[in-house]
Scaffold this active site. Sequence first.
Site, PDB file in Angstrom:
ATOM      1  N   GLN A  49      34.509  57.543  24.055  1.00 48.25           N
ATOM      2  CA  GLN A  49      33.850  58.802  24.084  1.00 48.25           C
ATOM      3  C   GLN A  49      34.682  59.756  23.830  1.00 48.25           C
ATOM      4  O   GLN A  49      35.698  60.070  24.459  1.00 48.25           O
ATOM      5  CB  GLN A  49      32.911  58.788  25.129  1.00 48.25           C
ATOM      6  CG  GLN A  49      32.041  57.526  25.531  1.00 48.25           C
ATOM      7  CD  GLN A  49      31.031  57.397  24.062  1.00 48.25           C
ATOM      8  OE1 GLN A  49      30.726  58.276  23.766  1.00 48.25           O
ATOM      9  NE2 GLN A  49      31.249  56.095  23.912  1.00 48.25           N
ATOM     10  N   GLY A  50      34.172  60.736  23.031  1.00 46.70           N
ATOM     11  CA  GLY A  50      35.133  62.152  23.070  1.00 46.70           C
ATOM     12  C   GLY A  50      35.881  62.232  21.623  1.00 46.70           C
ATOM     13  O   GLY A  50      36.422  62.864  21.246  1.00 46.70           O
ATOM     14  N   CYS A  51      35.715  61.100  21.040  1.00 41.65           N
ATOM     15  CA  CYS A  51      36.280  61.159  19.550  1.00 41.65           C
ATOM     16  C   CYS A  51      35.331  61.422  18.409  1.00 41.65           C
ATOM     17  O   CYS A  51      34.218  60.777  18.674  1.00 41.65           O
ATOM     18  CB  CYS A  51      36.907  59.766  19.216  1.00 41.65           C
ATOM     19  SG  CYS A  51      38.211  59.364  20.272  1.00 41.65           S
ATOM     20  N   GLN A  52      35.799  62.085  17.700  1.00 47.96           N
ATOM     21  CA  GLN A  52      34.695  62.471  16.401  1.00 47.96           C
ATOM     22  C   GLN A  52      34.402  61.262  15.715  1.00 47.96           C
ATOM     23  O   GLN A  52      33.322  61.211  15.255  1.00 47.96           O
ATOM     24  CB  GLN A  52      35.368  63.669  15.464  1.00 47.96           C
ATOM     25  CG  GLN A  52      34.752  64.176  14.615  1.00 47.96           C
ATOM     26  CD  GLN A  52      35.149  65.234  13.539  1.00 47.96           C
ATOM     27  OE1 GLN A  52      36.753  65.400  13.655  1.00 47.96           O
ATOM     28  NE2 GLN A  52      34.590  66.209  12.941  1.00 47.96           N
ATOM     29  N   ASN A  53      35.545  60.360  15.385  1.00 47.09           N
ATOM     30  CA  ASN A  53      34.954  59.097  14.646  1.00 47.09           C
ATOM     31  C   ASN A  53      34.798  58.155  15.594  1.00 47.09           C
ATOM     32  O   ASN A  53      35.118  58.177  16.867  1.00 47.09           O
ATOM     33  CB  ASN A  53      36.349  58.975  13.856  1.00 47.09           C
ATOM     34  CG  ASN A  53      36.590  60.001  12.836  1.00 47.09           C
ATOM     35  OD1 ASN A  53      37.321  60.988  13.074  1.00 47.09           O
ATOM     36  ND2 ASN A  53      35.851  59.767  11.631  1.00 47.09           N
TER      37      ASN A  53
END
Length: 138
Positions: A49-53
């Site tokens: 979680q917390g990644c754009q991809n």
Amino acid sequence: MALLPDKEKLLRNFLRCANWEEKYLYIIELGQRLPELRDEDRSPQNSIQGCQNQVWIVMRQNAQGIIELQGDSDAAIVKGLIAVVFILYDQMTPQDIVNFDVRPWFEKMALTQHLTPSRSQGLEAMIRAIRAKAAALS
């Protein structure tokens, strides 16, 4: 991770790149060297979680207590950043991972100042997740 260089060689290769376009291409190449992640490992529990991809990281501890990392992303540059992180944590125990600060390596590579804010946040999210999983194992 025989297909990936060790930390020192990573840094040497990175510093040999003439410009940031070459460095990005090298990061992408590192990502292409990662072994294929099994479909069953692309699960919500391995999602970062917390990644754009989309990013998946699997952490297993072998019989010698060493952490083995596998990962993937739907974006080539992010997959390369996963490879860079895996190189930095290679052959470490859970406690080694918890104690190891990757930021000086990123500074030597001048990596974070050339990433977009969302990529930098995603990179931090990956590191936090790996360290949290390692802390749970130590």
